[in-house]
Design a protein around this motif. Structure first.
Motif, PDB file in Angstrom:
ATOM      1  N   ASN A 131       0.822  -1.213   0.000  1.00  0.00           N
ATOM      2  CA  ASN A 131       0.000   0.000   0.000  1.00  0.00           C
ATOM      3  C   ASN A 131       0.855   1.261   0.000  1.00  0.00           C
ATOM      4  O   ASN A 131       0.464   2.268  -0.594  1.00  0.00           O
ATOM      5  CB  ASN A 131      -0.977  -0.025   1.171  1.00  0.00           C
ATOM      6  CG  ASN A 131      -2.119  -1.010   0.936  1.00  0.00           C
ATOM      7  OD1 ASN A 131      -2.575  -1.179  -0.187  1.00  0.00           O
ATOM      8  ND2 ASN A 131      -2.558  -1.671   1.983  1.00  0.00           N
ATOM      9  N   VAL A 141       1.862   1.797  -3.640  1.00  0.00           N
ATOM     10  CA  VAL A 141       0.729   2.353  -4.383  1.00  0.00           C
ATOM     11  C   VAL A 141       0.571   3.845  -4.071  1.00  0.00           C
ATOM     12  O   VAL A 141       0.431   4.671  -4.977  1.00  0.00           O
ATOM     13  CB  VAL A 141      -0.570   1.576  -4.064  1.00  0.00           C
ATOM     14  CG1 VAL A 141      -1.793   2.271  -4.643  1.00  0.00           C
ATOM     15  CG2 VAL A 141      -0.465   0.149  -4.593  1.00  0.00           C
ATOM     16  N   VAL A 179      -8.097   1.894  -9.548  1.00  0.00           N
ATOM     17  CA  VAL A 179      -7.216   1.153  -8.634  1.00  0.00           C
ATOM     18  C   VAL A 179      -8.046   0.033  -8.034  1.00  0.00           C
ATOM     19  O   VAL A 179      -9.166   0.254  -7.582  1.00  0.00           O
ATOM     20  CB  VAL A 179      -6.654   2.057  -7.510  1.00  0.00           C
ATOM     21  CG1 VAL A 179      -5.819   1.239  -6.514  1.00  0.00           C
ATOM     22  CG2 VAL A 179      -5.834   3.199  -8.084  1.00  0.00           C
ATOM     23  N   GLU A 180      -7.484  -1.170  -8.026  1.00  0.00           N
ATOM     24  CA  GLU A 180      -8.224  -2.324  -7.518  1.00  0.00           C
ATOM     25  C   GLU A 180      -7.329  -3.160  -6.608  1.00  0.00           C
ATOM     26  O   GLU A 180      -6.155  -3.354  -6.908  1.00  0.00           O
ATOM     27  CB  GLU A 180      -8.673  -3.172  -8.704  1.00  0.00           C
ATOM     28  CG  GLU A 180      -9.680  -4.223  -8.362  1.00  0.00           C
ATOM     29  CD  GLU A 180     -10.279  -4.842  -9.612  1.00  0.00           C
ATOM     30  OE1 GLU A 180     -10.374  -6.084  -9.620  1.00  0.00           O
ATOM     31  OE2 GLU A 180     -10.636  -4.115 -10.539  1.00  0.00           O
ATOM     32  N   GLY A 181      -7.863  -3.631  -5.496  1.00  0.00           N
ATOM     33  CA  GLY A 181      -7.149  -4.542  -4.612  1.00  0.00           C
ATOM     34  C   GLY A 181      -6.476  -3.901  -3.418  1.00  0.00           C
ATOM     35  O   GLY A 181      -5.817  -4.584  -2.636  1.00  0.00           O
ATOM     36  N   ALA A 182      -6.627  -2.595  -3.247  1.00  0.00           N
ATOM     37  CA  ALA A 182      -5.943  -1.902  -2.150  1.00  0.00           C
ATOM     38  C   ALA A 182      -6.478  -2.309  -0.775  1.00  0.00           C
ATOM     39  O   ALA A 182      -5.781  -2.142   0.224  1.00  0.00           O
ATOM     40  CB  ALA A 182      -6.051  -0.390  -2.343  1.00  0.00           C
ATOM     41  N   GLY A 201      -4.213  -5.389   0.154  1.00  0.00           N
ATOM     42  CA  GLY A 201      -2.789  -5.138  -0.017  1.00  0.00           C
ATOM     43  C   GLY A 201      -1.967  -6.345  -0.420  1.00  0.00           C
ATOM     44  O   GLY A 201      -0.780  -6.410  -0.133  1.00  0.00           O
ATOM     45  N   VAL A 249      -2.309  -5.246  -5.862  1.00  0.00           N
ATOM     46  CA  VAL A 249      -2.998  -4.003  -6.221  1.00  0.00           C
ATOM     47  C   VAL A 249      -2.705  -3.699  -7.676  1.00  0.00           C
ATOM     48  O   VAL A 249      -1.551  -3.716  -8.115  1.00  0.00           O
ATOM     49  CB  VAL A 249      -2.563  -2.826  -5.321  1.00  0.00           C
ATOM     50  CG1 VAL A 249      -3.304  -1.554  -5.713  1.00  0.00           C
ATOM     51  CG2 VAL A 249      -2.815  -3.150  -3.851  1.00  0.00           C
TER      52      VAL A 249
END
Length: 123
Positions: free
Chosen positions: A55, A58, A76-79, A82, A85
């Motif tokens: 994170n 990112v 943004v996907e998957g944050a 963690g 991402v």
């Protein structure tokens, strides 16, 4: 108002700078421009050692690209977790993994025809 075109080289350089700023590891750039029917021009793939570092990578990429180029990711996907991402800058897609997740999925192997450039880190 006209849409400002961001140069891929400038965007790549700032993405790499953002990754290096927080010691992201194993940075690979996959050049997909010569492959038919790809969703973007480049994949940038790197990994961190924890969800906190993923994170942080990112956040660092977003901060530097925003500051230097006045651009932000389209998506943004998957944050939330963690582990993996995805940051979509349209022409460049950044994948930030935890190391074990990257080793499991090995997405570099899915693009065997891509020219891969590995960025040597200084740390």
């Amino acid at each position: 108002m006209a849409n400002k075109q961001i140069n891929n080289d400038d965007l790549l350089a700032n993405i790499i700078k953002g990754i290096e700023e927080v010691k992201g590891e194993n940075i690979d750039i996959l050049d997909l421009r010569e492959i038919d029917n790809t969703v973007c021009d480049y994949f940038v793939i790197c990994n961190g050692n924890s969800n906190t570092q993923v994170n942080a990578i990112v956040g660092s990429v977003q901060k530097i690209v925003s500051k230097e180029l006045k651009d932000k990711p389209w998506h943004v996907e998957g944050a939330e977790n963690g582990e993996w991402v995805l940051m979509d800058y349209v022409n460049i897609v950044v994948h930030v993994f935890q190391k074990h997740i990257r080793e499991y999925y090995r997405i570099e192997s899915l693009w065997g025809d891509a020219k891969i450039t590995t960025i040597e880190t200084k740390y």
